[in-house]
Design an enzyme around this catalytic site. Structure first.
Site, PDB file in Angstrom:
ATOM      1  N   LYS A 172       0.727  -1.127  -0.105  1.00 25.80           N
ATOM      2  CA  LYS A 172      -0.081  -0.011  -0.021  1.00 25.80           C
ATOM      3  C   LYS A 172       0.799   1.105  -0.033  1.00 25.80           C
ATOM      4  CE  LYS A 172      -4.397  -1.512   1.555  1.00 25.80           C
ATOM      5  NZ  LYS A 172      -5.444  -1.487   2.912  1.00 25.80           N
TER       6      LYS A 172
ATOM      7  N   LYS B 142      -4.868 -10.523  -7.022  1.00 22.10           N
ATOM      8  CA  LYS B 142      -5.933 -10.546  -6.419  1.00 22.10           C
ATOM      9  C   LYS B 142      -7.013  -9.314  -6.930  1.00 22.10           C
ATOM     10  CE  LYS B 142      -5.750  -7.646  -2.317  1.00 22.10           C
ATOM     11  NZ  LYS B 142      -6.193  -7.412  -1.046  1.00 22.10           N
TER      12      LYS B 142
ATOM     13  N   LYS C 137      -9.979  -3.292  -5.066  1.00 20.68           N
ATOM     14  CA  LYS C 137     -10.499  -2.143  -5.153  1.00 20.68           C
ATOM     15  C   LYS C 137      -9.650  -1.103  -5.558  1.00 20.68           C
ATOM     16  CE  LYS C 137     -12.911  -2.285  -0.592  1.00 20.68           C
ATOM     17  NZ  LYS C 137     -12.966  -1.845   0.820  1.00 20.68           N
TER      18      LYS C 137
HETATM   19  P1  TYM Z   1     -10.882  -4.989   3.122  1.00 24.30           P
HETATM   20  O1  TYM Z   1     -11.897  -4.001   3.623  1.00 24.30           O
HETATM   21  O2  TYM Z   1      -9.777  -4.436   2.321  1.00 24.30           O
HETATM   22  O3  TYM Z   1     -11.583  -6.101   2.742  1.00 24.30           O
HETATM   23  C1  TYM Z   1     -12.694  -6.743   3.303  1.00 24.30           C
HETATM   24  C2  TYM Z   1     -12.850  -8.138   3.404  1.00 24.30           C
HETATM   25  O4  TYM Z   1     -12.721  -8.427   1.952  1.00 24.30           O
HETATM   26  C3  TYM Z   1     -11.748  -9.811   1.729  1.00 24.30           C
HETATM   27  N1  TYM Z   1     -11.091  -9.437   0.402  1.00 24.30           N
HETATM   28  C4  TYM Z   1     -11.260 -10.466  -0.442  1.00 24.30           C
HETATM   29  N2  TYM Z   1     -11.584 -11.601  -0.419  1.00 24.30           N
HETATM   30  C5  TYM Z   1     -11.367 -12.537  -1.254  1.00 24.30           C
HETATM   31  N3  TYM Z   1     -10.994 -12.211  -2.464  1.00 24.30           N
HETATM   32  C6  TYM Z   1     -10.612 -10.865  -2.705  1.00 24.30           C
HETATM   33  N4  TYM Z   1      -9.930 -10.679  -3.685  1.00 24.30           N
HETATM   34  C7  TYM Z   1     -10.634 -10.044  -1.746  1.00 24.30           C
HETATM   35  N5  TYM Z   1     -10.412  -8.732  -1.450  1.00 24.30           N
HETATM   36  C8  TYM Z   1     -10.813  -8.239  -0.333  1.00 24.30           C
HETATM   37  C9  TYM Z   1     -10.697  -9.376   2.810  1.00 24.30           C
HETATM   38  O5  TYM Z   1      -9.786 -10.241   3.174  1.00 24.30           O
HETATM   39  C10 TYM Z   1     -11.529  -8.744   4.037  1.00 24.30           C
HETATM   40  O6  TYM Z   1     -11.962  -9.947   4.714  1.00 24.30           O
HETATM   41  N6  TYM Z   1      -7.711  -4.941   7.240  1.00 24.30           N
HETATM   42  C11 TYM Z   1      -9.088  -5.483   6.553  1.00 24.30           C
HETATM   43  C12 TYM Z   1     -10.207  -4.552   7.577  1.00 24.30           C
HETATM   44  C13 TYM Z   1     -10.290  -4.976   9.161  1.00 24.30           C
HETATM   45  C14 TYM Z   1     -10.664  -6.328   9.643  1.00 24.30           C
HETATM   46  C15 TYM Z   1     -10.284  -5.796  11.043  1.00 24.30           C
HETATM   47  C16 TYM Z   1     -10.891  -7.486   9.186  1.00 24.30           C
HETATM   48  C17 TYM Z   1      -9.909  -4.014  10.069  1.00 24.30           C
HETATM   49  N7  TYM Z   1      -9.979  -4.588  11.026  1.00 24.30           N
HETATM   50  C18 TYM Z   1     -10.549  -6.845  11.976  1.00 24.30           C
HETATM   51  C19 TYM Z   1     -11.097  -8.576  10.149  1.00 24.30           C
HETATM   52  C20 TYM Z   1     -10.938  -8.246  11.645  1.00 24.30           C
HETATM   53  C21 TYM Z   1      -9.156  -4.903   5.349  1.00 24.30           C
HETATM   54  O7  TYM Z   1      -8.618  -3.933   4.997  1.00 24.30           O
HETATM   55  O8  TYM Z   1     -10.309  -5.459   4.659  1.00 24.30           O
END
Ligand code: TYM
Length: 345
Positions: A121, A205, A208
């Site tokens: 990032k 992957k 966004k």
């Molecule tokens: P974020 O907001 O980027 O993504 C949200 C969720 O979507 C999943 N994800 C995917 N799963 C499968 N294939 C993909 N290509 C893909 N892209 C995204 C992510 O794995 C996530 O589950 N750091 C986290 C948010 C967070 C969080 C937490 C998660 C903050 N605190 C505590 C769990 C527990 C994030 O940026 O997700």
């Protein structure tokens, strides 16, 4: 830690979070939202819109609250029921920020420096990244452990962050001599939806932040757009669909499309290949597009309907924040006592 160290013996709890940044895509839906809805009937679940994480990169203050509502609407539209699961915005519950600071003092620089997502990032110019972006995974550990959550449904990209959460929990328990105080949270990553790849490159992957719109299916895409993106999705020149899993070897784009079909339909990858093996993409892609529209269409429609009534979303989120506060406040109070602060709650 020796084998007879007491381990966490409290109740199981599921926690997960999604950032309010950019439109949600199929990877978010299959890797996270759909799993949330599947878990809520049998588990105590807490789901959070992580707006504190979002501000680790610049956000437009005029749009942040609206983006938070959009993610909440996506949770509900994907089937998360606010009467069964706690759904709220992270910034509404102070426990996250407070515990994150304590954990910043427990986590080691070396642990956080190893996080590959920061490197991705921050890019080449990491000196200009915010300090918040660097300690982002520490806040993530605080999110989970402020609720003593034991299980965390996420996509595979979050695996390393979950390992860090476990390390922080383990070190806190050891450093303050409170064995078993925090659980060591387990990631729930299984299944074909855990790693959805770009439609343009099966080795990257779905994300966004990919500048190519055609690399992902957004939850707000209409049926025409979904069909168009699937039609344009990259395949290869190695011939028809394989009939078994071995035939997917070296064919990442095909493997991804089959994985998407499997995750959306609930059929195993073997079943999908048994159905489509030997057929051309001219048969498979329209079937996939139809399935994607059938499954995502109602989610999109529900999201739009909910977003037409922002006051209702705000009311639901306010109730969720109260419930989240009730769970986390006594845990934080105990943490203060453990650390030895003069002020306990
Ligand atoms: P974020 O907001 O980027 O993504 C949200 C969720 O979507 C999943 N994800 C995917 N799963 C499968 N294939 C993909 N290509 C893909 N892209 C995204 C992510 O794995 C996530 O589950 N750091 C986290 C948010 C967070 C969080 C937490 C998660 C903050 N605190 C505590 C769990 C527990 C994030 O940026 O997700």
């Amino acid at each position: 830690m020796t084998d007879d160290t007491p381990t966490y013996a409290g109740p199981e709890r599921v926690f997960s979070g999604v950032q309010p940044s950019g439109d949600l895509h199929l990877g978010n839906y299959l890797g996270a939202l759909k799993k949330f809805a599947d878990l809520q009937d049998d588990h105590d679940c807490v789901f959070c819109v992580v707006d504190l994480h979002a501000i680790t990169v610049p956000q437009d203050p005029k749009l942040l609250a609206q983006k938070t509502r959009e993610i909440a609407a996506a949770f509900y539209a994907a089937g998360v029921d606010p009467d069964k699961a706690v759904v709220y915005a992270q910034s509404a519950v102070p426990a996250h920020m407070e515990l994150a600071w304590y954990f910043n003092c427990v986590a080691r620089m070396g642990w956080v420096e190893r996080m590959t997502q920061f490197k991705d990032k921050a890019g080449k110019d990491s000196e200009r990244a915010s300090v918040g972006l660097f300690t982002y995974p520490v806040l993530q550990a605080a999110d989970i452990l402020a609720y003593k959550a034991t299980h965390v449904p996420v996509g595979e990209d979050q695996k390393q962050h979950l390992e860090l959460s476990r390390d922080i929990a383990e070190r806190f328990n050891r450093e303050f001599d409170v064995p078993g105080f925090f659980p060591l949270p387990e990631p729930l990553i299984k299944g074909p939806g855990a790693r959805i790849m770009s439609l343009k490159d099966g080795t990257k992957k779905m994300s966004k932040s990919d500048p190519a719109e055609t690399s992902r299916i957004n939850l707000i895409d209409d049926a025409d757009m979904i069909a168009k993106k699937i039609k344009k999705a990259k395949t290869d020149v190695l011939g028809d669909m394989p009939s078994d899993v071995d035939g997917l070897e070296g064919r990442p784009e095909v493997e991804n499309l089959v994985g998407i079909y499997s995750a959306l339909s609930g059929d195993s990858v073997d079943q999908v290949l048994a159905e489509f093996g030997g057929k051309g993409f001219g048969a498979f892609k329209p079937a996939l597009a139809e399935l994607a529209c059938e499954k995502l269409g109602p989610v999109t429609a529900k999201m739009r309907e909910l977003l037409a009534d922002p006051a209702e979303i705000d009311a639901r989120l306010a109730r969720g924040a109260e419930a989240a506060q009730e769970i986390s406040a006594p845990i934080i109070s105990e943490v203060r006592d453990i650390i030895g602060f003069w002020h306990k709650s």
